[in-house]
Design a protein around this motif. Structure first.
Motif, PDB file in Angstrom:
ATOM      1  N   VAL A 183     -15.507  -9.075   5.664  1.00 25.26           N
ATOM      2  CA  VAL A 183     -14.434  -8.928   6.655  1.00 25.26           C
ATOM      3  C   VAL A 183     -13.158  -8.421   5.989  1.00 25.26           C
ATOM      4  O   VAL A 183     -12.536  -7.457   6.450  1.00 25.26           O
ATOM      5  N   GLU A 184     -12.748  -9.069   4.886  1.00 27.47           N
ATOM      6  CA  GLU A 184     -11.534  -8.640   4.198  1.00 27.47           C
ATOM      7  C   GLU A 184     -11.670  -7.219   3.669  1.00 27.47           C
ATOM      8  O   GLU A 184     -10.725  -6.418   3.752  1.00 27.47           O
ATOM      9  N   PHE A 185     -12.860  -6.893   3.142  1.00 35.12           N
ATOM     10  CA  PHE A 185     -13.060  -5.573   2.555  1.00 35.12           C
ATOM     11  C   PHE A 185     -13.043  -4.490   3.632  1.00 35.12           C
ATOM     12  O   PHE A 185     -12.451  -3.424   3.449  1.00 35.12           O
ATOM     13  N   LEU A 186     -13.671  -4.743   4.762  1.00 36.18           N
ATOM     14  CA  LEU A 186     -13.636  -3.763   5.848  1.00 36.18           C
ATOM     15  C   LEU A 186     -12.205  -3.527   6.325  1.00 36.18           C
ATOM     16  O   LEU A 186     -11.816  -2.399   6.644  1.00 36.18           O
ATOM     17  N   HIS A 187     -11.412  -4.593   6.368  1.00 37.01           N
ATOM     18  CA  HIS A 187     -10.006  -4.466   6.772  1.00 37.01           C
ATOM     19  C   HIS A 187      -9.260  -3.561   5.798  1.00 37.01           C
ATOM     20  O   HIS A 187      -8.480  -2.672   6.202  1.00 37.01           O
ATOM     21  N   ALA A 188      -9.486  -3.757   4.506  1.00 37.53           N
ATOM     22  CA  ALA A 188      -8.812  -2.939   3.497  1.00 37.53           C
ATOM     23  C   ALA A 188      -9.308  -1.491   3.543  1.00 37.53           C
ATOM     24  O   ALA A 188      -8.511  -0.547   3.387  1.00 37.53           O
ATOM     25  N   ILE A 189     -10.622  -1.282   3.731  1.00 35.15           N
ATOM     26  CA  ILE A 189     -11.143   0.087   3.817  1.00 35.15           C
ATOM     27  C   ILE A 189     -10.524   0.810   5.014  1.00 35.15           C
ATOM     28  O   ILE A 189     -10.144   1.988   4.928  1.00 35.15           O
TER      29      ILE A 189
ATOM     30  N   THR B 224      -3.760  -2.891  -1.925  1.00 35.59           N
ATOM     31  CA  THR B 224      -4.371  -1.784  -1.179  1.00 35.59           C
ATOM     32  C   THR B 224      -3.672  -1.571   0.153  1.00 35.59           C
ATOM     33  O   THR B 224      -3.307  -0.445   0.524  1.00 35.59           O
ATOM     34  N   GLU B 225      -3.456  -2.648   0.891  1.00 33.16           N
ATOM     35  CA  GLU B 225      -2.825  -2.534   2.204  1.00 33.16           C
ATOM     36  C   GLU B 225      -1.347  -2.149   2.076  1.00 33.16           C
ATOM     37  O   GLU B 225      -0.822  -1.406   2.914  1.00 33.16           O
ATOM     38  N   HIS B 226      -0.682  -2.645   1.038  1.00 30.06           N
ATOM     39  CA  HIS B 226       0.720  -2.268   0.816  1.00 30.06           C
ATOM     40  C   HIS B 226       0.818  -0.763   0.554  1.00 30.06           C
ATOM     41  O   HIS B 226       1.677  -0.072   1.132  1.00 30.06           O
ATOM     42  N   CYS B 227      -0.045  -0.270  -0.301  1.00 26.76           N
ATOM     43  CA  CYS B 227      -0.002   1.166  -0.620  1.00 26.76           C
ATOM     44  C   CYS B 227      -0.375   2.007   0.598  1.00 26.76           C
ATOM     45  O   CYS B 227       0.201   3.081   0.812  1.00 26.76           O
ATOM     46  N   ALA B 228      -1.325   1.536   1.381  1.00 26.51           N
ATOM     47  CA  ALA B 228      -1.703   2.292   2.578  1.00 26.51           C
ATOM     48  C   ALA B 228      -0.529   2.403   3.538  1.00 26.51           C
ATOM     49  O   ALA B 228      -0.348   3.432   4.211  1.00 26.51           O
ATOM     50  N   ALA B 229       0.290   1.351   3.609  1.00 22.22           N
ATOM     51  CA  ALA B 229       1.409   1.339   4.556  1.00 22.22           C
ATOM     52  C   ALA B 229       2.681   1.958   3.979  1.00 22.22           C
ATOM     53  O   ALA B 229       3.429   2.630   4.699  1.00 22.22           O
ATOM     54  N   HIS B 230       2.939   1.724   2.677  1.00 24.31           N
ATOM     55  CA  HIS B 230       4.234   2.104   2.107  1.00 24.31           C
ATOM     56  C   HIS B 230       4.124   3.122   0.981  1.00 24.31           C
ATOM     57  O   HIS B 230       5.173   3.603   0.509  1.00 24.31           O
ATOM     58  N   GLY B 231       2.935   3.407   0.517  1.00 29.03           N
ATOM     59  CA  GLY B 231       2.779   4.350  -0.570  1.00 29.03           C
ATOM     60  C   GLY B 231       2.842   3.669  -1.936  1.00 29.03           C
ATOM     61  O   GLY B 231       3.305   2.527  -2.044  1.00 29.03           O
ATOM     62  N   PRO B 232       2.394   4.351  -2.966  1.00 26.02           N
ATOM     63  CA  PRO B 232       1.705   5.646  -2.875  1.00 26.02           C
ATOM     64  C   PRO B 232       0.332   5.500  -2.206  1.00 26.02           C
ATOM     65  O   PRO B 232      -0.480   4.671  -2.637  1.00 26.02           O
ATOM     66  N   ARG B 233       0.099   6.284  -1.153  1.00 29.45           N
ATOM     67  CA  ARG B 233      -1.111   6.120  -0.363  1.00 29.45           C
ATOM     68  C   ARG B 233      -2.377   6.346  -1.172  1.00 29.45           C
ATOM     69  O   ARG B 233      -3.392   5.679  -0.949  1.00 29.45           O
ATOM     70  N   ALA B 234      -2.324   7.267  -2.100  1.00 25.82           N
ATOM     71  CA  ALA B 234      -3.541   7.574  -2.864  1.00 25.82           C
ATOM     72  C   ALA B 234      -4.064   6.363  -3.613  1.00 25.82           C
ATOM     73  O   ALA B 234      -5.273   6.218  -3.839  1.00 25.82           O
ATOM     74  N   LEU B 235      -3.137   5.469  -3.994  1.00 30.37           N
ATOM     75  CA  LEU B 235      -3.570   4.296  -4.741  1.00 30.37           C
ATOM     76  C   LEU B 235      -4.462   3.395  -3.888  1.00 30.37           C
ATOM     77  O   LEU B 235      -5.337   2.696  -4.415  1.00 30.37           O
ATOM     78  N   SER B 236      -4.268   3.399  -2.568  1.00 34.63           N
ATOM     79  CA  SER B 236      -5.063   2.522  -1.706  1.00 34.63           C
ATOM     80  C   SER B 236      -6.536   2.901  -1.770  1.00 34.63           C
ATOM     81  O   SER B 236      -7.402   2.037  -1.945  1.00 34.63           O
ATOM     82  N   TRP B 237      -6.847   4.176  -1.625  1.00 31.83           N
ATOM     83  CA  TRP B 237      -8.277   4.522  -1.642  1.00 31.83           C
ATOM     84  C   TRP B 237      -8.859   4.530  -3.049  1.00 31.83           C
ATOM     85  O   TRP B 237     -10.047   4.310  -3.230  1.00 31.83           O
TER      86      TRP B 237
ATOM     87  N   LEU C 299     -12.168 -10.062 -11.095  1.00 30.58           N
ATOM     88  CA  LEU C 299     -12.241  -9.707  -9.683  1.00 30.58           C
ATOM     89  C   LEU C 299     -12.119 -10.942  -8.794  1.00 30.58           C
ATOM     90  O   LEU C 299     -11.469 -10.902  -7.748  1.00 30.58           O
ATOM     91  N   ALA C 300     -12.760 -12.026  -9.208  1.00 29.44           N
ATOM     92  CA  ALA C 300     -12.678 -13.248  -8.398  1.00 29.44           C
ATOM     93  C   ALA C 300     -11.248 -13.759  -8.316  1.00 29.44           C
ATOM     94  O   ALA C 300     -10.790 -14.217  -7.260  1.00 29.44           O
ATOM     95  N   ALA C 301     -10.484 -13.671  -9.432  1.00 28.58           N
ATOM     96  CA  ALA C 301      -9.116 -14.186  -9.449  1.00 28.58           C
ATOM     97  C   ALA C 301      -8.150 -13.246  -8.741  1.00 28.58           C
ATOM     98  O   ALA C 301      -7.256 -13.687  -8.016  1.00 28.58           O
ATOM     99  N   GLU C 302      -8.318 -11.944  -8.941  1.00 30.47           N
ATOM    100  CA  GLU C 302      -7.341 -10.980  -8.445  1.00 30.47           C
ATOM    101  C   GLU C 302      -7.724 -10.370  -7.099  1.00 30.47           C
ATOM    102  O   GLU C 302      -6.991  -9.528  -6.582  1.00 30.47           O
ATOM    103  N   ARG C 303      -8.843 -10.789  -6.520  1.00 29.99           N
ATOM    104  CA  ARG C 303      -9.289 -10.190  -5.253  1.00 29.99           C
ATOM    105  C   ARG C 303      -8.195 -10.177  -4.186  1.00 29.99           C
ATOM    106  O   ARG C 303      -7.913  -9.114  -3.610  1.00 29.99           O
ATOM    107  N   PRO C 304      -7.528 -11.320  -3.875  1.00 27.64           N
ATOM    108  CA  PRO C 304      -6.508 -11.256  -2.821  1.00 27.64           C
ATOM    109  C   PRO C 304      -5.365 -10.303  -3.157  1.00 27.64           C
ATOM    110  O   PRO C 304      -4.858  -9.602  -2.283  1.00 27.64           O
ATOM    111  N   SER C 305      -4.972 -10.256  -4.430  1.00 30.21           N
ATOM    112  CA  SER C 305      -3.862  -9.387  -4.814  1.00 30.21           C
ATOM    113  C   SER C 305      -4.257  -7.925  -4.748  1.00 30.21           C
ATOM    114  O   SER C 305      -3.463  -7.075  -4.321  1.00 30.21           O
ATOM    115  N   VAL C 306      -5.464  -7.600  -5.171  1.00 31.93           N
ATOM    116  CA  VAL C 306      -5.927  -6.209  -5.109  1.00 31.93           C
ATOM    117  C   VAL C 306      -6.001  -5.744  -3.660  1.00 31.93           C
ATOM    118  O   VAL C 306      -5.580  -4.633  -3.321  1.00 31.93           O
TER     119      VAL C 306
END
Length: 990
Positions: free
Chosen positions: A681-687, A651-664, A640-647
């Motif tokens: 802050v970053e997590f609230l932005h992604a939520i 999340t934001e990519h899927c929310a904007a471009h799909g598949p949307r379900a993957l974001s939540w 999680l520490a290494a992949e946090r920015p990518s995850v």
């Protein structure tokens, strides 16, 4: 020029000595002119400025004619007409470095600070003392200029006081506390409104084993501030006061050491050549604090390499730190949100997670306040526009006053608009510089034997550094370097290069890319093509394996091949990054090859989700399992520490471009980690992004899930009312209904509404027999109702429920719910007098939460362990444990409710150790925190402890007041135990 025996002085009355002989400057206006010239020594002082210094803002008409007369007479008095030179705009006096006392003072002070940074305190001490020895009294004491006295003299005094405080810090570090007490008594008397001196005096007295005097110094300083300014002491002074009362180990550091210098700069690029003029220009600009410099130029021209090289070169000019961020302004990934950058910077500068605001405007204010008075270099790499840079400046554009911080920006375009900056344009290398880069890497034999071929190679690469390094990646390591053959291949190009227009900045880069790409094995070439879909700033071998559907070991070998060809860059242990131009090129190659990048992206994102779910199963098994975990808790946290920015980017990519379900689904998988590790802050932005996607899809369950995680985050941040609003907006079903009811019950408990909490747990109880319900639902019901009974004062009834919940949790593999039951049951055991049993349970809970990484709950368990140890008679161990809990909560930041629990526990231990003053301070701090968080139980608890502390030192009336507060609030909240405490105290005190 002056001779070596000449001396000028402004740090006191005006002094002039020429060749060892005193020179009298008797005329007042002549002294003003000389003082103004000396303050601006070695630069031209405009005539208008000198006129204002002599005659003020309304000079007479004759001032312009009279000033040259004064200068002429001054030259005559000094005995050397050439000493003061006439310039195009005014006058200039040139002095060697040691001739002016102000210059000697500044140089010595800077040398002392450098020695402190290097850890040589013993050497720094005499240097600081020599610096302060340059002062002879009030600066410019006999210079009758209102302008100089109102502006320049106070600035000089401020510099003297700052260096004085730094000298005191050195003496405190060297253990010379008794020596500085007398100095600080004098300094606080002379400068009673300077809180830093009061803080240092408190620390010196405390370290000299004069704790009572240290606390008295705080009261004296607070009284002066209230009387003179009508304000309370600031954060720093209050922090020292609290540290003294609680025995904080931080007291053994300097009083001013709240700031920890940080350097985020990447390693400088190896084999950096050329750019001599640009290096000198940017370095010179940044040697003066308060600069904003933009290095702009086409992609691949080496802007980042130059910026990082300069940033390393000027590090000593910015002793408070160097911040760095890649803004991803021209990346295929979304640009970094301003709020995420600011939160990252604030964490790096030592701001606790719970003190980082969520609102962007508050973030900007907090960031600029943190930088105020500091000397920090901020490097903003790869900016897209001025608008992206403006919120990251250390001061608002056009704000009055300067800043000790400087900003270095790189961008493909020259920012315009409100960004006031000096622009340095970077173009391709000169032909000889490009040749030198190639020759230095390939070696002298190749350089001599293939001179012309290297020159042609440089020309075909367009003299672009990125293209040259890519070409070198193909040539280095070959047993026989044949530059001419490589040039022939490069000249041939391919269809992609042929299609590039003449003025395309990337054409030369692409020609070099083509050959590097053509030299790859098919598997490495495919990995390179698919890397175009990577969403984050870097990636590892496991992510590459997911893209290719190959074993991780095979992916790692392919990454090594790509790194050797300079097509990816190593950025850490097993982490790689792709230049944005290379990512664009990879996308072009993928399209040309007919690669199904959509399928590759789904494979990568599915891997993110699968691994995130597995990590969640390891760390938070109560939220649902997907099979036997393959990861250890440590490996799960590391992933999680290494992949946090990518995850988060996925999340934001899927929310904007799909598949949307993957974001939540990603949010739900990683929510426990982000909420407990300070990435609010970053997590609230992604939520928020996932919530928008859920609403766009019309998925009510997903919307409810995101609202629950928003509520969880706001509860973590100490905003219970906001959390309730989000919960009220959610309409959950199934497993979500369990999470919703449990969180609502917890928030209601923390707000002191036990009836509403019990109702929430009753709703949870209706879900126990549902087909989908795991055993954790019943455990949650038992733990929730047990906690409510405990707060109501029924420790025996609560213990019965919690013991049942603990037994069930041990068979249900619910690490966190098991730890929760054990922790709350231990509090029941403590109230029932079974202190040894409580200690065993709490140590078990501590260990469980250490494994899963739930740090806030671990700190709370540690605090309650201190209470159990103390009441069981192990006072010394209890104090160590309470201080460990305090260190944990300060390190991670977090919910004010838990910090209040920690301070109440510490206060109880200190009272049992016979230290009522320190105990009182701890409970007052707990009261402050609990009140701010609307944690009614904590407020009542703090007052109940204060009753005992105040009564023990004979402060009966104050104890009575706290007892009445306990009676009123405990009655309102239904806290039965504290109602009994209040009744007993009121009877005893009456």
């Amino acid at each position: 020029m002056t001779l070596s025996r000449d001396e000028f002085g402004v740090l006191g009355s005006l002094v002039v000595r020429r060749d060892g002989r005193a020179v009298q400057v008797t005329a007042a206006k002549h002294r003003i002119v000389l003082a103004a010239l000396l303050l601006g020594a070695n630069r031209s002082v405009p005539a208008g400025e000198l006129i204002r210094r002599v005659w003020g803002e309304a000079p007479p008409d004759r001032a312009g004619r009279t000033l040259p007369v004064y200068v002429m007479r001054l030259r005559r008095a000094l005995g050397e007409p050439a000493l003061i030179r006439t310039t195009s705009s005014g006058y200039r006096i040139d002095l060697p470095p040691d001739a002016l006392d102000l210059h000697r003072f500044d140089a010595l002070a800077e040398r002392g600070a450098a020695l402190v940074r290097d850890g040589d305190l013993a050497a720094a001490l005499p240097v600081y003392e020599r610096a302060l020895g340059c002062w002879r009294g009030a600066p410019l004491a006999d210079v009758p200029s209102p302008s100089l006295q109102e502006v320049e003299a106070p600035n000089l005094v401020e510099r003297r006081l700052r260096v004085t405080a730094e000298l005191v810090d050195v003496k405190l570090l060297l253990g010379r506390c008794d020596e500085v007490v007398a100095d600080l008594r004098r300094l606080t008397a002379q400068h009673p409104l300077r809180e830093r001196f009061w803080s240092q005096l408190m620390v010196a007295l405390y370290r000299a084993d004069r704790q009572a005097d240290a606390l008295d110094a705080y009261r004296q300083g607070a009284t002066v501030l209230a009387r003179e300014l009508g304000v309370d002491p600031g954060d720093s002074m209050r922090a020292v006061h609290r540290a003294i009362l609680t025995g904080d180990p931080a007291l053994h550091r300097p009083a001013a050491a709240a700031w920890a210098p940080v350097s985020q700069l990447p390693a400088p690029v190896g084999n950096f050549v050329g750019r001599a003029a640009e290096l000198v220009r940017v370095t010179d600009l940044l040697t003066r604090s308060g600069a904003t410099v933009v290095v702009c130029g086409p992609p691949g021209v080496g802007k980042t390499a130059l910026a990082v090289s300069v940033a390393h070169a000027v590090r000593d000019r910015y002793p408070d730190g160097q911040l760095y961020v890649d803004l991803r302004g021209h990346s295929t990934s979304p640009p970094l949100p301003t709020s995420a950058v600011l939160a990252r910077f604030l964490r790096a500068m030592g701001v606790r997670a719970d003190h980082i605001p969520v609102d962007e405007r508050e973030l900007v204010r907090g960031y600029r306040a943190r930088l105020r008075g500091r000397r920090v270099l901020i490097t903003l790499d790869n900016a897209a526009s001025a608008e992206q840079v403006l919120p990251l400046l250390p001061t608002a554009p056009g704000a009055p006053g300067g800043s000790g911080c400087s900003v270095l920006v790189t961008s493909r375009i020259e920012p315009r608009g409100t960004l006031r900056a000096t622009t340095v344009r970077l173009d391709v290398l000169r032909a000889e510089e490009a040749w030198k880069l190639l020759a230095r890497t390939l070696g002298p034999e190749v350089a001599v034997a293939q001179f012309d071929a290297l020159a042609e190679l440089a020309r075909l690469c367009g003299y672009l550094p990125l293209a040259l390094r890519i070409a070198l990646g193909n040539l280095v390591g070959s047993p026989h370097v044949d530059v001419a053959s490589y040039v022939a291949e490069l000249r041939g190009g391919d269809r992609l290069a042929a299609l590039a227009v003449d003025n395309d900045d990337t054409a030369a880069v692409r020609r070099a890319f083509d050959l590097s790409y053509a030299a790859l094995t098919p598997a490495a070439a495919r990995l390179f093509r698919l890397a175009a879909v990577l969403p984050g700033p870097d990636f590892g071998a496991a992510g590459a394996a997911a893209l290719l559907e190959v074993p991780e070991g095979a992916a790692r070998r392919l990454l090594d091949d790509l790194a050797s060809a300079h097509l990816v860059q190593r950025v850490g242990a097993d982490r790689f990054a792709l230049h944005d131009l290379l990512q664009d090129y990879a996308a072009d190659r993928a399209a040309a090859a007919g690669e199904d990048v959509g399928a590759a992206r789904r494979r990568l994102f599915d891997w993110y989700l699968r691994t995130a779910v597995e990590v969640g199963d390891v760390l938070y098994p109560e939220l649902g399992t997907s099979g036997p975990p393959r990861l250890s808790p440590g490996a799960a946290r590391a992933w999680l520490a290494a992949e946090r920015p990518s995850v988060l980017a996925a999340t934001e990519h899927c929310a904007a471009h799909g598949p949307r379900a993957l974001s939540w689904r990603l949010i739900s998988a990683v929510s426990g980690y982000f909420g407990s590790h300070g990435h609010h802050v970053e997590f609230l932005h992604a939520i928020d992004a996932a919530l928008g996607a859920a609403r766009a899809e019309g998925d009510r369950d997903a919307e409810a899930s995101m609202l629950i995680w928003l509520a969880t985050e706001h509860r973590n941040l100490g905003n219970p009312r906001v959390a309730l609003r989000h919960l009220a907006a959610a309409r959950p079903a199934g497993l979500l209904a369990w999470l919703h009811s449990g969180l609502a019950g917890v928030v209601h408990m923390e707000l002191g509404d036990l009836d509403a909490a019990a109702a929430s747990f009753d709703r949870m109880a209706t879900l126990v027999d549902e087909d989908w319900a795991p055993p954790h639902v019943r455990i949650g019901v038992l733990a929730g109702h047990g906690a409510v009974l405990l707060m109501r004062g029924d420790a025996a009834g609560a213990a019965e429920l919690l013991a049942e919940g603990l037994a069930l949790a041990r068979t249900a593999e619910g690490t966190n719910v098991e730890a929760t039951c054990a922790s709350v049951l231990a509090r029941c055991r403590t109230l029932l007098g079974d202190h040894a049993g409580a200690v065993d349970l709490l140590r078990h809970a501590e260990a469980a939460w250490y494994r899963t990484g739930v740090r806030h709950s671990r700190a709370e368990a540690t605090a309650h362990l201190a209470v159990a140890l103390c009441l069981g008679g192990e006072h010394a161990e209890a104090l160590r444990t309470a201080q460990r809990a305090l260190a944990q909560v300060h390190e991670l930041g977090g919910c004010p409710r838990i910090e209040a629990e920690v301070h109440n526990a510490l206060g109880l231990v200190l009272r049992h150790l016979g230290e009522p003053a320190r105990a009182e301070a701890a409970h007052l701090r707990a009261l402050e925190l609990a009140t701010a968080a609307e944690y009614l139980f904590g407020v009542v608890q703090a007052h109940a402890h204060l009753v005992r502390v105040l009564a023990s030192v004979g402060r009966r009336e104050e104890a009575l007041r706290s007892a009445r507060v306990v009676a009123e609030l405990a009655g309102r909240g239904g806290f039965g135990f504290f109602e009994q405490v209040a009744a007993t105290a009121l009877a005893d005190l009456a």
